[in-house]
Design an enzyme around this catalytic site. Structure first.
Site, PDB file in Angstrom:
ATOM      1  N   CYS A  65       0.816  -1.079  -0.006  1.00  0.00           N
ATOM      2  CA  CYS A  65      -0.044   0.033  -0.196  1.00  0.00           C
ATOM      3  C   CYS A  65       0.955   0.969   0.157  1.00  0.00           C
ATOM      4  CB  CYS A  65      -1.039  -0.083   1.157  1.00  0.00           C
ATOM      5  SG  CYS A  65      -0.124  -0.110   2.801  1.00  0.00           S
ATOM      6  N   HIS A  98      13.901 -13.803  12.916  1.00  0.00           N
ATOM      7  CA  HIS A  98      13.622 -13.930  14.274  1.00  0.00           C
ATOM      8  C   HIS A  98      11.477 -14.169  14.059  1.00  0.00           C
ATOM      9  CE1 HIS A  98      17.101 -11.832  16.020  1.00  0.00           C
ATOM     10  NE2 HIS A  98      17.617 -12.693  15.269  1.00  0.00           N
TER      11      HIS A  98
HETATM   12  C1  RB5 Z   1      -3.763   5.418   0.334  1.00  0.00           C
HETATM   13  O1  RB5 Z   1      -3.948   6.531   0.188  1.00  0.00           O
HETATM   14  C2  RB5 Z   1      -3.211   5.542   1.518  1.00  0.00           C
HETATM   15  O2  RB5 Z   1      -3.710   5.176   2.712  1.00  0.00           O
HETATM   16  C3  RB5 Z   1      -2.461   3.477   1.781  1.00  0.00           C
HETATM   17  O3  RB5 Z   1      -2.030   3.148   0.172  1.00  0.00           O
HETATM   18  C4  RB5 Z   1      -1.693   2.968   2.561  1.00  0.00           C
HETATM   19  O4  RB5 Z   1      -0.745   4.324   2.995  1.00  0.00           O
HETATM   20  C5  RB5 Z   1      -2.598   2.934   4.301  1.00  0.00           C
HETATM   21  O5  RB5 Z   1      -2.239   2.951   5.218  1.00  0.00           O
END
Ligand code: RB5
Length: 147
Positions: A65, A98
């Site tokens: 993400c 670990h």
């Molecule tokens: C998306 O904008 C962002 O919040 C997501 O990709 C992530 O970083 C969340 O933890």
């Protein structure tokens, strides 16, 4: 080795690159989405990828993400998942040696392609050390069962 992979929009481009890299390295990759750079919510995408690891359909999971934080929070809510948010090769190695991490979270907005490949490579190639870490991982599983 079978690997679940996924991302939200913050990691989409890196996921596509990583998929190619992993296939070239001989891994069998199942993609849990997303399928474009359009904004999308990461929680259920991460959950589906993590579930496939917990169910043993895949041995490991990788989710990208924007920061890696959201994905690691979600993945660690799935029983059987030990998710590690890794920003460098050393942490990636330690998370396998670990913690016996089985789910790698990456921050797509904070890593370039080459850094990400190196992290993934070391993470996939490092084994759990066992020994004194066995009982710690067993305690994690014990705590999980209490919830
Ligand atoms: C998306 O904008 C962002 O919040 C997501 O990709 C992530 O970083 C969340 O933890």
């Amino acid at each position: 080795m079978r690997i679940a992979i996924g991302s939200d929009h913050g990691g989409f481009e890196l996921k596509e690159e990583l998929k190619k890299f992993l296939k070239t390295e001989g891994y069998e990759v199942t993609d849990f989405g997303t399928n474009s750079s359009e904004s999308v919510d990461y929680p259920y995408l991460t959950f589906n990828a993590a579930k496939s690891v917990a169910n043993k359909e895949n041995q490991f999971g990788i989710f990208i993400c924007g920061s890696g934080v959201g994905a690691s929070i979600v993945a660690n809510k799935v029983h059987g998942i030990r998710a590690a948010l890794c920003y460098n090769e050393e942490i990636a190695r330690l998370s396998r040696e670990h913690n016996n991490a089985n789910f790698l979270c990456l921050g797509g907005r904070f890593l370039d392609k080459q850094e990400a490949f190196k992290i993934v490579n070391v993470w996939l190639k490092t084994s759990f050390s066992g020994g004194r870490h066995e009982k710690r991982v067993a305690q994690i599983e014990e705590i999980e069962k209490k919830n």
